[in-house]
Design a protein around this motif. Structure first.
Motif, PDB file in Angstrom:
ATOM      1  N   PHE A 298      23.811  73.696  -4.813  1.00  0.00           N
ATOM      2  CA  PHE A 298      24.746  74.041  -6.012  1.00  0.00           C
ATOM      3  C   PHE A 298      26.187  73.174  -5.816  1.00  0.00           C
ATOM      4  O   PHE A 298      26.789  72.644  -6.663  1.00  0.00           O
ATOM      5  N   THR A 299      26.570  73.210  -4.469  1.00  0.00           N
ATOM      6  CA  THR A 299      27.725  72.244  -4.233  1.00  0.00           C
ATOM      7  C   THR A 299      27.387  70.811  -4.572  1.00  0.00           C
ATOM      8  O   THR A 299      28.471  70.209  -4.964  1.00  0.00           O
TER       9      THR A 299
ATOM     10  N   ALA B 214      28.567  66.385  -8.043  1.00  0.00           N
ATOM     11  CA  ALA B 214      28.177  65.244  -8.780  1.00  0.00           C
ATOM     12  C   ALA B 214      28.636  65.306 -10.203  1.00  0.00           C
ATOM     13  O   ALA B 214      29.122  64.358 -10.894  1.00  0.00           O
ATOM     14  N   ALA B 215      28.764  66.769 -10.814  1.00  0.00           N
ATOM     15  CA  ALA B 215      29.038  66.796 -12.282  1.00  0.00           C
ATOM     16  C   ALA B 215      30.624  66.614 -12.214  1.00  0.00           C
ATOM     17  O   ALA B 215      30.943  65.923 -13.286  1.00  0.00           O
ATOM     18  N   TYR B 216      31.429  67.207 -11.543  1.00  0.00           N
ATOM     19  CA  TYR B 216      32.943  67.200 -11.811  1.00  0.00           C
ATOM     20  C   TYR B 216      33.486  65.594 -11.374  1.00  0.00           C
ATOM     21  O   TYR B 216      34.284  64.995 -11.813  1.00  0.00           O
ATOM     22  N   MET B 217      33.255  65.638  -9.989  1.00  0.00           N
ATOM     23  CA  MET B 217      33.743  64.274  -9.330  1.00  0.00           C
ATOM     24  C   MET B 217      32.973  62.930  -9.534  1.00  0.00           C
ATOM     25  O   MET B 217      33.521  61.951  -9.809  1.00  0.00           O
ATOM     26  N   GLY B 218      31.751  63.325  -9.856  1.00  0.00           N
ATOM     27  CA  GLY B 218      31.129  61.882 -10.724  1.00  0.00           C
ATOM     28  C   GLY B 218      30.753  61.796 -11.924  1.00  0.00           C
ATOM     29  O   GLY B 218      31.325  60.979 -12.710  1.00  0.00           O
ATOM     30  N   GLY B 219      30.028  62.503 -12.491  1.00  0.00           N
ATOM     31  CA  GLY B 219      29.750  62.441 -13.919  1.00  0.00           C
ATOM     32  C   GLY B 219      30.576  62.724 -14.959  1.00  0.00           C
ATOM     33  O   GLY B 219      31.100  61.617 -15.671  1.00  0.00           O
TER      34      GLY B 219
ATOM     35  N   LEU C  64      38.292  73.529  -7.967  1.00  0.00           N
ATOM     36  CA  LEU C  64      36.438  73.403  -7.645  1.00  0.00           C
ATOM     37  C   LEU C  64      36.189  73.755  -6.316  1.00  0.00           C
ATOM     38  O   LEU C  64      35.138  74.377  -6.073  1.00  0.00           O
ATOM     39  N   PHE C  65      37.060  73.766  -5.459  1.00  0.00           N
ATOM     40  CA  PHE C  65      36.707  74.207  -4.158  1.00  0.00           C
ATOM     41  C   PHE C  65      36.560  75.721  -4.136  1.00  0.00           C
ATOM     42  O   PHE C  65      35.759  76.336  -3.607  1.00  0.00           O
ATOM     43  N   ALA C  66      37.198  76.402  -4.758  1.00  0.00           N
ATOM     44  CA  ALA C  66      37.295  77.919  -4.864  1.00  0.00           C
ATOM     45  C   ALA C  66      35.935  78.075  -5.539  1.00  0.00           C
ATOM     46  O   ALA C  66      35.402  79.244  -5.353  1.00  0.00           O
ATOM     47  N   LEU C  67      35.708  77.467  -6.549  1.00  0.00           N
ATOM     48  CA  LEU C  67      34.317  77.770  -7.409  1.00  0.00           C
ATOM     49  C   LEU C  67      33.491  77.462  -6.496  1.00  0.00           C
ATOM     50  O   LEU C  67      32.251  78.321  -6.412  1.00  0.00           O
ATOM     51  N   HIS C  68      33.315  76.546  -5.495  1.00  0.00           N
ATOM     52  CA  HIS C  68      32.256  76.266  -4.430  1.00  0.00           C
ATOM     53  C   HIS C  68      32.026  77.522  -3.452  1.00  0.00           C
ATOM     54  O   HIS C  68      31.142  77.984  -3.346  1.00  0.00           O
ATOM     55  N   ALA C  69      33.400  77.994  -2.839  1.00  0.00           N
ATOM     56  CA  ALA C  69      33.435  79.080  -2.108  1.00  0.00           C
ATOM     57  C   ALA C  69      32.743  80.375  -2.772  1.00  0.00           C
ATOM     58  O   ALA C  69      31.776  80.895  -2.076  1.00  0.00           O
ATOM     59  N   LYS C  70      33.175  80.530  -3.710  1.00  0.00           N
ATOM     60  CA  LYS C  70      32.650  82.034  -4.449  1.00  0.00           C
ATOM     61  C   LYS C  70      31.376  81.820  -4.799  1.00  0.00           C
ATOM     62  O   LYS C  70      30.624  82.974  -4.719  1.00  0.00           O
ATOM     63  N   THR C  71      30.999  80.834  -5.624  1.00  0.00           N
ATOM     64  CA  THR C  71      29.699  80.725  -5.968  1.00  0.00           C
ATOM     65  C   THR C  71      28.661  80.665  -4.881  1.00  0.00           C
ATOM     66  O   THR C  71      27.485  81.267  -5.030  1.00  0.00           O
TER      67      THR C  71
END
Length: 217
Positions: A137-138, A143-148, A91-98
Protein backbone atom coordinates in the motif's frame (compact mmCIF):
# COMPACT_ATOMS: atom_id res chain seq x y z
CA UNK A 1 1.13 -17.76 -18.91
CA UNK A 2 -2.18 -19.61 -19.23
CA UNK A 3 -5.53 -17.87 -19.34
CA UNK A 4 -6.51 -19.46 -16.03
CA UNK A 5 -3.38 -18.18 -14.31
CA UNK A 6 -3.81 -14.70 -15.78
CA UNK A 7 -7.46 -14.55 -14.68
CA UNK A 8 -6.46 -15.66 -11.18
CA UNK A 9 -3.81 -12.93 -10.96
CA UNK A 10 -6.26 -10.28 -12.17
CA UNK A 11 -8.77 -11.38 -9.54
CA UNK A 12 -6.04 -11.22 -6.88
CA UNK A 13 -5.12 -7.68 -7.96
CA UNK A 14 -8.77 -6.57 -7.81
CA UNK A 15 -9.21 -8.06 -4.35
CA UNK A 16 -6.03 -6.37 -3.12
CA UNK A 17 -7.09 -2.99 -4.52
CA UNK A 18 -10.51 -3.40 -2.90
CA UNK A 19 -8.87 -4.06 0.47
CA UNK A 20 -6.63 -1.01 0.00
CA UNK A 21 -9.61 1.16 -0.88
CA UNK A 22 -11.62 -0.01 2.13
CA UNK A 23 -8.71 0.84 4.43
CA UNK A 24 -8.01 4.14 2.70
CA UNK A 25 -11.54 5.56 2.87
CA UNK A 26 -11.33 5.36 6.65
CA UNK A 27 -8.82 8.21 6.42
CA UNK A 28 -10.53 10.48 3.89
CA UNK A 29 -9.22 13.68 5.45
CA UNK A 30 -5.57 12.67 5.09
CA UNK A 31 -6.24 11.39 1.56
CA UNK A 32 -7.62 14.73 0.40
CA UNK A 33 -5.05 16.87 2.19
CA UNK A 34 -2.26 14.73 0.74
CA UNK A 35 -3.25 16.07 -2.69
CA UNK A 36 -1.58 19.32 -1.66
CA UNK A 37 1.77 17.63 -2.24
CA UNK A 38 1.47 17.20 -6.04
CA UNK A 39 -0.11 20.65 -6.30
CA UNK A 40 2.78 22.20 -4.38
CA UNK A 41 5.34 20.35 -6.49
CA UNK A 42 3.65 21.61 -9.68
CA UNK A 43 3.87 25.18 -8.40
CA UNK A 44 7.54 24.73 -7.54
CA UNK A 45 8.47 23.00 -10.80
CA UNK A 46 6.36 25.13 -13.17
CA UNK A 47 5.46 28.52 -11.68
CA UNK A 48 8.80 29.23 -9.98
CA UNK A 49 10.96 28.55 -13.09
CA UNK A 50 8.45 30.52 -15.20
CA UNK A 51 8.81 33.68 -13.11
CA UNK A 52 12.57 33.21 -12.83
CA UNK A 53 12.73 33.11 -16.62
CA UNK A 54 10.62 36.27 -16.83
CA UNK A 55 12.91 38.06 -14.40
CA UNK A 56 16.04 37.03 -16.31
CA UNK A 57 14.45 38.10 -19.60
CA UNK A 58 13.67 41.56 -18.20
CA UNK A 59 17.08 42.15 -16.66
CA UNK A 60 18.52 43.15 -20.03
CA UNK A 61 15.55 45.43 -20.79
CA UNK A 62 16.19 49.04 -19.72
CA UNK A 63 13.48 50.45 -17.48
CA UNK A 64 11.71 47.11 -17.11
CA UNK A 65 9.48 46.79 -14.06
CA UNK A 66 10.31 43.47 -12.41
CA UNK A 67 8.40 44.14 -9.20
CA UNK A 68 5.38 42.11 -10.34
CA UNK A 69 7.49 39.11 -11.34
CA UNK A 70 9.50 39.26 -8.11
CA UNK A 71 6.29 39.38 -6.09
CA UNK A 72 4.78 36.44 -7.99
CA UNK A 73 8.03 34.50 -7.62
CA UNK A 74 8.01 35.02 -3.86
CA UNK A 75 4.32 34.09 -3.56
CA UNK A 76 4.61 30.98 -5.72
CA UNK A 77 7.73 29.84 -3.85
CA UNK A 78 6.11 30.23 -0.43
CA UNK A 79 2.82 28.65 -1.50
CA UNK A 80 4.61 25.76 -3.21
CA UNK A 81 6.71 24.98 -0.14
CA UNK A 82 3.71 25.23 2.22
CA UNK A 83 1.51 23.04 0.02
CA UNK A 84 4.18 20.38 -0.50
CA UNK A 85 5.03 20.37 3.20
CA UNK A 86 1.39 20.04 4.29
CA UNK A 87 0.76 17.40 1.65
CA UNK A 88 3.72 15.20 2.58
CA UNK A 89 2.80 15.35 6.27
CA UNK A 90 -0.74 14.17 5.52
CA UNK A 91 0.59 11.53 3.11
CA UNK A 92 2.79 10.10 5.86
CA UNK A 93 -0.17 10.18 8.25
CA UNK A 94 -2.23 8.32 5.64
CA UNK A 95 0.57 5.75 5.37
CA UNK A 96 0.78 5.20 9.12
CA UNK A 97 -2.96 4.90 9.78
CA UNK A 98 -3.76 2.75 6.76
CA UNK A 99 -0.74 0.49 7.23
CA UNK A 100 -1.73 -0.10 10.85
CA UNK A 101 -5.24 -1.07 9.76
CA UNK A 102 -3.98 -3.36 6.99
CA UNK A 103 -1.47 -5.02 9.31
CA UNK A 104 -4.21 -5.62 11.88
CA UNK A 105 -6.50 -7.12 9.24
CA UNK A 106 -3.76 -9.38 7.88
CA UNK A 107 -2.70 -10.72 11.29
CA UNK A 108 -6.33 -11.09 12.40
CA UNK A 109 -7.06 -13.14 9.27
CA UNK A 110 -4.12 -15.44 10.03
CA UNK A 111 -5.16 -15.90 13.66
CA UNK A 112 -8.67 -16.88 12.58
CA UNK A 113 -7.34 -19.74 10.45
CA UNK A 114 -7.44 -23.29 11.76
CA UNK A 115 -4.45 -25.24 13.04
CA UNK A 116 -4.59 -27.45 9.96
CA UNK A 117 -4.23 -24.40 7.73
CA UNK A 118 -0.99 -23.36 9.43
CA UNK A 119 0.35 -26.92 9.59
CA UNK A 120 -0.03 -27.31 5.82
CA UNK A 121 1.74 -24.04 4.97
CA UNK A 122 5.14 -22.46 5.45
CA UNK A 123 4.76 -20.13 8.42
CA UNK A 124 7.51 -17.82 7.19
CA UNK A 125 5.69 -17.35 3.88
CA UNK A 126 2.50 -16.37 5.73
CA UNK A 127 4.39 -13.85 7.87
CA UNK A 128 6.13 -12.45 4.80
CA UNK A 129 2.81 -12.02 2.99
CA UNK A 130 1.25 -10.33 6.03
CA UNK A 131 4.14 -7.85 6.15
CA UNK A 132 4.07 -7.26 2.39
CA UNK A 133 0.41 -6.19 2.40
CA UNK A 134 0.82 -2.79 4.17
CA UNK A 135 4.17 -2.20 2.48
CA UNK A 136 2.53 -2.68 -0.92
CA UNK A 137 0.00 0.00 0.00
CA UNK A 138 2.82 2.40 0.86
CA UNK A 139 4.56 1.77 -2.45
CA UNK A 140 1.31 2.29 -4.33
CA UNK A 141 0.51 5.56 -2.57
CA UNK A 142 4.02 6.89 -3.11
CA UNK A 143 3.78 6.02 -6.79
CA UNK A 144 0.35 7.67 -7.03
CA UNK A 145 0.95 10.90 -5.09
CA UNK A 146 4.69 11.47 -5.52
CA UNK A 147 5.00 9.98 -8.97
CA UNK A 148 1.85 9.70 -11.05
CA UNK A 149 -0.19 12.72 -9.97
CA UNK A 150 2.83 15.00 -9.73
CA UNK A 151 4.07 14.01 -13.19
CA UNK A 152 0.65 14.29 -14.85
CA UNK A 153 -0.17 17.68 -13.32
CA UNK A 154 3.31 19.03 -14.13
CA UNK A 155 3.04 17.92 -17.75
CA UNK A 156 -0.48 19.32 -18.17
CA UNK A 157 0.25 22.69 -16.59
CA UNK A 158 3.70 23.02 -18.17
CA UNK A 159 2.56 22.12 -21.68
CA UNK A 160 -0.46 24.42 -21.33
CA UNK A 161 1.80 27.36 -20.46
CA UNK A 162 4.11 26.57 -23.38
CA UNK A 163 1.19 26.20 -25.82
CA UNK A 164 -0.19 29.58 -24.76
CA UNK A 165 3.08 31.31 -25.59
CA UNK A 166 4.15 29.20 -28.60
CA UNK A 167 2.03 26.44 -30.06
CA UNK A 168 4.91 25.19 -32.23
CA UNK A 169 7.22 24.77 -29.25
CA UNK A 170 4.38 23.19 -27.28
CA UNK A 171 3.73 20.70 -30.07
CA UNK A 172 7.42 19.81 -30.24
CA UNK A 173 7.56 19.26 -26.48
CA UNK A 174 4.40 17.17 -26.64
CA UNK A 175 5.98 14.87 -29.22
CA UNK A 176 9.19 14.59 -27.17
CA UNK A 177 7.32 13.86 -23.94
CA UNK A 178 5.07 11.33 -25.66
CA UNK A 179 8.09 9.53 -27.11
CA UNK A 180 9.87 9.41 -23.76
CA UNK A 181 6.79 8.13 -21.91
CA UNK A 182 6.16 5.47 -24.56
CA UNK A 183 9.75 4.27 -24.37
CA UNK A 184 9.59 4.21 -20.55
CA UNK A 185 6.38 2.14 -20.66
CA UNK A 186 7.91 -0.40 -23.04
CA UNK A 187 11.08 -0.60 -20.97
CA UNK A 188 9.07 -1.10 -17.80
CA UNK A 189 7.18 -3.96 -19.42
CA UNK A 190 10.39 -5.73 -20.40
CA UNK A 191 11.69 -5.50 -16.83
CA UNK A 192 8.48 -6.60 -15.12
CA UNK A 193 9.39 -10.28 -15.41
CA UNK A 194 12.76 -9.68 -13.74
CA UNK A 195 11.14 -7.67 -10.95
CA UNK A 196 8.63 -10.48 -10.39
CA UNK A 197 11.39 -13.08 -10.17
CA UNK A 198 13.35 -10.93 -7.73
CA UNK A 199 10.25 -10.48 -5.55
CA UNK A 200 9.59 -14.22 -5.49
CA UNK A 201 13.22 -14.96 -4.60
CA UNK A 202 13.18 -12.34 -1.84
CA UNK A 203 9.98 -13.73 -0.35
CA UNK A 204 11.37 -17.27 -0.42
CA UNK A 205 14.51 -16.16 1.43
CA UNK A 206 12.42 -14.25 4.00
CA UNK A 207 10.13 -17.22 4.54
CA UNK A 208 13.07 -19.62 4.95
CA UNK A 209 14.85 -17.29 7.39
CA UNK A 210 11.67 -16.89 9.45
CA UNK A 211 11.20 -20.66 9.67
CA UNK A 212 14.84 -21.13 10.70
CA UNK A 213 14.43 -18.59 13.50
CA UNK A 214 11.17 -20.15 14.69
CA UNK A 215 12.54 -23.71 14.63
CA UNK A 216 15.72 -22.61 16.42
CA UNK A 217 13.62 -21.41 19.32
Amino acid sequence: MSEKTRAKQELHVKDTLRIFWQAMIKNRKESWWALLYPIGMVIISVAVPFYIGRILANISTPGANMRTYLTMLAISSVVGVIFSRAGIVNLFALHAKTMADLQHRALDALLRRSVGFHNNRVSGKLVSDAIDLPQSFTHMMNAAYMGGLTLVLTLIVGLTVVFIHSWMLGLALLVIVGTILTWAYIESGTRSALRRQRLIATKNVTAHLSDVIVNAQ
